[in-house]
Scaffold this active site. Structure first.
Site, PDB file in Angstrom:
ATOM      1  N   LYS A   1      16.981 107.404  93.482  1.00 15.73           N
ATOM      2  CA  LYS A   1      17.151 106.513  94.630  1.00 15.73           C
ATOM      3  C   LYS A   1      17.064 107.329  95.921  1.00 15.73           C
ATOM      4  O   LYS A   1      17.513 108.463  95.992  1.00 15.73           O
ATOM      5  CB  LYS A   1      18.512 105.795  94.562  1.00 15.73           C
ATOM      6  CG  LYS A   1      18.629 104.855  93.380  1.00 15.73           C
ATOM      7  CD  LYS A   1      17.745 103.637  93.565  1.00 15.73           C
ATOM      8  CE  LYS A   1      17.609 102.810  92.299  1.00 15.73           C
ATOM      9  NZ  LYS A   1      16.723 103.374  91.289  1.00 15.73           N
ATOM     10  N   ASP A   2      16.493 106.698  96.955  1.00 16.05           N
ATOM     11  CA  ASP A   2      16.243 107.389  98.213  1.00 16.05           C
ATOM     12  C   ASP A   2      17.527 107.790  98.927  1.00 16.05           C
ATOM     13  O   ASP A   2      18.569 107.140  98.791  1.00 16.05           O
ATOM     14  CB  ASP A   2      15.420 106.500  99.151  1.00 16.05           C
ATOM     15  CG  ASP A   2      14.003 106.289  98.640  1.00 16.05           C
ATOM     16  OD1 ASP A   2      13.464 107.217  98.019  1.00 16.05           O
ATOM     17  OD2 ASP A   2      13.454 105.202  98.870  1.00 16.05           O
ATOM     18  N   LYS A   3      17.404 108.823  99.741  1.00 13.85           N
ATOM     19  CA  LYS A   3      18.519 109.280 100.582  1.00 13.85           C
ATOM     20  C   LYS A   3      18.770 108.292 101.722  1.00 13.85           C
ATOM     21  O   LYS A   3      19.910 107.936 102.012  1.00 13.85           O
ATOM     22  CB  LYS A   3      18.185 110.672 101.147  1.00 13.85           C
ATOM     23  CG  LYS A   3      19.224 111.232 102.114  1.00 13.85           C
ATOM     24  CD  LYS A   3      18.779 112.605 102.610  1.00 13.85           C
ATOM     25  CE  LYS A   3      19.852 113.260 103.500  1.00 13.85           C
ATOM     26  NZ  LYS A   3      19.963 112.649 104.827  1.00 13.85           N
TER      27      LYS A   3
END
Length: 363
Positions: free
Chosen positions: A75-77
């Protein structure tokens, strides 16, 4: 790469930014957890933190090796995300005692007989806040998104896959052709970006081909494509936009076995019913290629020198689900909610609606 859009509507204007305040994503597990067993399952909400960083933080808190911490997907930052993590149950007390960061919140705990593994994911539910949307565009956005829920979209990779300069695949190609064994996760990521680049170029070509058959009379389409008229007439009879060819590798949807297309019209009907979808090649070791006419289209995007990574096949066409929109006329903001199957990108769906790249420009 200049992506080919499948839909022909006029561009829709909106302002997109991937931030913790405007981009929310929640993992949907592939199956329910048993509630008992030797593995602790954590439902975690995190902000401004990548999955790699989250695993590192849990490792530091528990003394566990990072490889012993299970997760289903990255999952993206730059988002607020909810995802599931597994670790051996005996480390639960150490986690409770030492996990102190405010950017991580444990929402739920349960147990399971097996750890979470990569891919143990049904998909992701998104909620994204868009700014600068006029009332007219908000209405058109909703109509278009609901149409795509019914008819589907091409399953391109998101811009995030290709690095800040969009050229990480070039490094990946060099590494793949060096003949050396891959070192570490970074080299694997670069080579997989090259796999993804080839897939996206193949998909763009197939979308363009399908659009030509859909938008022009058979004789004109045949001339543009350099195909026999009889072939174009047969392709044009298929009920769905994305045209299928003999030898296509079809996969049960939204997950399941891959089999080769044999009966054209039967497969086209099942495709239109969302029961199966064609797949594109992620070239590499131990992967099944398409056959016949479909491989003739796939071959220019098949790098047989790429053997350092395992190959795979990826859905070419997917269907967004649970599409909802909520418009606030005072602030000109539109919240769009939807579900996508695992491995698919929210930004790809939004780009197909907006008809422009969402990739941030480098300062």
């Amino acid at each position: 790469m200049q992506k080919t859009y499948a839909y022909t509507h006029q561009p829709i204007h909106f302002d997109f930014k991937q931030t913790v305040e405007r981009f929310f994503v929640e993992e949907i597990p592939l199956y329910p957890f048993s509630g008992s067993g030797n593995f602790l399952i954590l439902k975690i909400k995190k902000t401004d933190m990548s999955t790699w960083k989250l695993i590192h933080v849990i490792s530091q808190a528990t003394g566990l090796e990072e490889r012993d911490i299970g997760y289903a997907g990255l999952k993206d930052k730059n988002a607020t995300t909810i995802q599931y993590i597994s670790l051996p149950k005996k480390y639960e007390k150490a986690l409770e005692k030492n996990l102190t960061t405010e950017r991580v919140e444990i929402l739920e705990k349960t147990y399971n007989k097996a750890p979470i593994k990569i891919g143990h994911l049904k998909g992701n539910r998104f909620s994204i806040l868009l700014h600068g949307v006029s009332p007219k565009d908000a209405k058109f956005f909703r109509t278009t998104a609901l149409k795509m829920q019914k008819e589907g979209i091409p399953n391109y990779y998101g811009y995030q896959r290709f690095g800040e300069d969009s050229h990480s695949f070039e490094q990946g190609k060099k590494i793949a052709h060096s003949g050396k064994k891959l070192k570490g996760s970074k080299e694997k990521l670069l080579v997989s970006a090259y796999q993804s680049h080839l897939f996206d170029n193949w998909l763009s070509m197939r979308v363009k081909l399908s659009a030509t058959i859909t938008q022009y009379p058979a004789d004109k389409a045949a001339k543009k494509l350099g195909y026999p008229l009889e072939l174009v007439k047969v392709l044009a009879q298929q009920p769905q936009f994305f045209k299928l060819f003999l030898g296509e590798m079809m996969q049960a949807y939204p997950y399941g076995r891959i089999t080769m297309l044999e009966d054209m019209m039967q497969s086209a009907t099942r495709f239109a019913q969302k029961k199966i979808s064609p797949t594109g090649l992620l070239c590499g070791a131990n992967v099944e290629r398409a056959r016949s006419d479909a491989y003739h289209l796939e071959a220019p995007f098949d790098d047989r020198d790429l053997s350092t990574l395992k190959g795979d096949r990826r859905y070419a066409w997917i269907w967004p689900e649970e599409v909802e929109t909520d418009y606030e006329s005072g602030s000109k903001t539109l919240t769009v909610k939807f579900f996508l199957p695992k491995g698919s990108y929210a930004t790809t769906f939004l780009e197909e609606i907006g008809k422009f790249s969402l990739k941030p420009t480098l300062a």
